[in-house]
Design an enzyme around this catalytic site. Structure first.
Site, short mmCIF file in Angstrom:
data_model
loop_
_atom_site.label_atom_id
_atom_site.label_comp_id
_atom_site.label_asym_id
_atom_site.label_seq_id
_atom_site.Cartn_x
_atom_site.Cartn_y
_atom_site.Cartn_z
N ARG A 233 9.77 -22.55 123.76
CA ARG A 233 8.40 -23.03 123.67
C ARG A 233 8.24 -23.78 122.35
O ARG A 233 8.73 -23.33 121.31
CB ARG A 233 7.39 -21.87 123.71
CG ARG A 233 7.17 -21.26 125.07
CD ARG A 233 6.41 -22.19 126.04
NE ARG A 233 6.19 -21.57 127.34
CZ ARG A 233 7.02 -21.67 128.37
NH1 ARG A 233 8.13 -22.37 128.28
NH2 ARG A 233 6.73 -21.08 129.53
N ASP A 257 13.67 -29.33 124.15
CA ASP A 257 13.17 -29.59 125.50
C ASP A 257 11.67 -29.29 125.55
O ASP A 257 11.02 -29.54 126.56
CB ASP A 257 13.92 -28.69 126.50
CG ASP A 257 13.54 -28.96 127.94
OD1 ASP A 257 13.49 -30.15 128.33
OD2 ASP A 257 13.27 -27.99 128.69
N GLU A 262 3.18 -30.75 123.33
CA GLU A 262 3.66 -31.35 124.58
C GLU A 262 2.57 -31.49 125.63
O GLU A 262 2.67 -32.35 126.52
CB GLU A 262 4.85 -30.57 125.14
CG GLU A 262 4.52 -29.20 125.69
CD GLU A 262 5.73 -28.53 126.35
OE1 GLU A 262 6.77 -28.43 125.70
OE2 GLU A 262 5.60 -28.12 127.52
N HIS A 294 10.63 -31.03 128.77
CA HIS A 294 10.48 -29.72 129.44
C HIS A 294 11.09 -29.73 130.85
O HIS A 294 10.40 -29.53 131.85
CB HIS A 294 9.00 -29.30 129.49
CG HIS A 294 8.82 -27.82 129.52
ND1 HIS A 294 7.85 -27.17 128.79
CD2 HIS A 294 9.51 -26.83 130.15
CE1 HIS A 294 7.93 -25.87 129.00
NE2 HIS A 294 8.94 -25.63 129.83
P1 NAD Z 1 13.18 -12.77 128.67
O1 NAD Z 1 11.87 -12.02 128.65
O2 NAD Z 1 14.21 -12.37 129.68
O3 NAD Z 1 13.85 -12.72 127.23
C1 NAD Z 1 13.16 -12.95 126.03
C2 NAD Z 1 13.86 -12.13 124.95
O4 NAD Z 1 13.27 -12.49 123.69
C3 NAD Z 1 13.66 -10.61 125.11
O5 NAD Z 1 14.93 -9.96 125.11
C4 NAD Z 1 12.82 -10.22 123.89
O6 NAD Z 1 13.14 -8.91 123.39
C5 NAD Z 1 13.23 -11.30 122.90
N1 NAD Z 1 12.34 -11.44 121.76
C6 NAD Z 1 11.03 -11.14 121.66
N2 NAD Z 1 10.60 -11.39 120.41
C7 NAD Z 1 11.67 -11.86 119.70
C8 NAD Z 1 11.85 -12.29 118.36
N3 NAD Z 1 10.85 -12.28 117.49
N4 NAD Z 1 13.07 -12.72 118.00
C9 NAD Z 1 14.11 -12.73 118.87
N5 NAD Z 1 13.99 -12.32 120.16
C10 NAD Z 1 12.78 -11.90 120.56
O7 NAD Z 1 12.77 -14.30 128.84
P2 NAD Z 1 13.69 -15.49 129.41
O8 NAD Z 1 13.55 -15.54 130.90
O9 NAD Z 1 15.03 -15.40 128.81
O10 NAD Z 1 12.89 -16.75 128.84
C11 NAD Z 1 12.84 -17.01 127.44
C12 NAD Z 1 11.83 -18.11 127.18
O11 NAD Z 1 12.33 -19.33 127.72
C13 NAD Z 1 10.49 -17.91 127.89
O12 NAD Z 1 9.61 -17.13 127.10
C14 NAD Z 1 9.98 -19.30 128.07
O13 NAD Z 1 9.11 -19.60 126.99
C15 NAD Z 1 11.23 -20.17 127.99
N6 NAD Z 1 11.51 -20.93 129.22
C16 NAD Z 1 11.70 -22.27 129.13
C17 NAD Z 1 11.99 -23.02 130.27
C18 NAD Z 1 12.22 -24.51 130.22
O14 NAD Z 1 12.13 -25.18 131.26
N7 NAD Z 1 12.56 -25.09 129.08
C19 NAD Z 1 12.07 -22.37 131.51
C20 NAD Z 1 11.89 -20.99 131.57
C21 NAD Z 1 11.61 -20.27 130.41
#
Ligand code: NAD
Length: 334
Positions: A233, A257, A262, A294
């Site tokens: 994000r 991305d 955005e 994105h």
């Molecule tokens: P997830 O919930 O499986 O994993 C997120 C991880 O981040 C968790 O293990 C959590 O403990 C950890 N976390 C929380 N706070 C933290 C911190 N301060 N420092 C380090 N780690 C921390 O989520 P995911 O499915 O892996 O998705 C991750 C992120 O990717 C989503 O939140 C979303 O914003 C983003 N995303 C982007 C796209 C894209 O198209 N670019 C698509 C899907 C998701």
């Protein structure tokens, strides 16, 4: 049962129409994002279906509730754009799509790193113009380099596995790490990751605690010349501080991305306009910055999974069944 779909692109319509066929749901598609100005489009709908840049703050949720909307389904994993407390207070059910093809985002992360490191985007243009000069195309061998994965959830773990498979040393930081990560890399504290990683890749959610996680102070603790990658994000990065770190050569390269501002730009064609965003324009001028709009999630498999899970979330919430993807359940009213 009408479902008003905001921020709808042609691909959303294609996959949602297929998934919602033979269900009681009638999707009505609007390309505009949900905001206080557009919320009236949800009049007569039982549910709204939204994406990453739709606004779901308390005033918008109150307006939705006033129009009789009962269900909010997100076509995404992140939910930083939703005021969940307000939804709970209003009795609005909210569900998301937590784990659609984490590999899609992990593979896009790899694409960004490979492109930026080996300059294939510049090489493509040069070769088309008959310029076979290699000046400026020098990269590094990633095998043996250290990749720091911030957030070892679904996408972080998939990313870690890809880089481990390429022979990189993988470090991970997560306050609640996935146990599976230890088979792939070494868990370290945040400062150790910043100090040791040649590539820092962000995969944690945006929340108050992670807003501007990468700022002037944390950039100063990164290895000089490292690459920063953000497919998570935009708000995780203080863009102004990153521009300064690029300008002073402290940061070696940036691949994003996602971008803090955005919502004003992404998912639309602005090629005939003057883009009125000086930070975006400055980033676009750096030869060592690569930006995509994105598209990490944008694969056939992920869109299919998003549409099917959205359908299942709608069915479960509208029929009062248990919904594992609910962020706020129908009976959760505070
Ligand atoms: P997830 O919930 O499986 O994993 C997120 C991880 O981040 C968790 O293990 C959590 O403990 C950890 N976390 C929380 N706070 C933290 C911190 N301060 N420092 C380090 N780690 C921390 O989520 P995911 O499915 O892996 O998705 C991750 C992120 O990717 C989503 O939140 C979303 O914003 C983003 N995303 C982007 C796209 C894209 O198209 N670019 C698509 C899907 C998701």
């Amino acid at each position: 049962m009408r479902v008003t779909v905001f921020s709808a692109q042609s691909f959303d319509q294609r996959f949602l129409d297929a998934a919602l066929a033979e269900t009681p749901f009638e999707p009505v598609y609007h390309p505009v994002a949900l905001s206080l100005q557009t919320v009236a489009l949800a009049e007569h709908a039982r549910a709204v279906c939204v994406f990453v840049n739709d606004v779901l703050d308390a005033p918008v949720l109150e307006a939705l509730h006033g129009f009789g909307v009962q269900i909010v389904v997100l076509r995404c994993a992140g939910y930083n754009q939703v005021d969940l407390d307000a939804a709970r207070r209003l009795g609005l059910a909210v569900a998301r799509v937590p784990g659609y093809s984490p590999q899609a985002v992990a593979e896009h992360t790899l694409a960004l790193v490979m492109t930026l490191n080996r300059h294939t985007h510049r090489a493509f243009n040069r070769v088309r113009e008959g310029n076979f000069n290699l000046d400026g195309l020098l990269g590094v061998t990633l095998h043996g380099r250290t990749v720091g994965v911030v957030g070892t959830g679904r996408i972080g773990l998939a990313t870690a596995r890809i880089f481990a498979g390429m022979g990189c040393r993988v470090l991970g930081y997560d306050p609640a790490p996935a146990p599976a990560f230890e088979a792939v890399g070494e868990l370290v504290d945040f400062d150790t990751l910043l100090a040791r990683a040649d590539i820092v890749s962000l995969h944690c959610p945006l929340a108050d605690a992670t807003h501007h996680l990468i700022n002037a102070a944390t950039l100063a603790r990164m290895k000089p010349g490292a690459m920063l990658v953000n497919t998570s994000r935009g708000g995780l990065i203080d863009t102004r501080a990153v521009i300064e770190a690029l300008r002073t050569h402290r940061l070696g390269a940036l691949a994003i991305d996602v971008y803090e501002q955005e919502s004003e730009l992404f998912f639309r064609d602005h090629s005939q306009e003057i883009i009125n965003d000086d930070m975006f324009a400055r980033l676009a001028m750096f030869p060592n910055v690569l930006m995509t709009g994105h598209q990490g999630f944008f694969t056939e498999e992920a869109l299919d999974e998003i549409a099917r899970t959205t359908r299942d979330n709608l069915l479960a919430l509208s029929q009062g069944h248990d919904c594992a993807n609910a962020l706020v359940r129908p009976g959760d009213r505070a």
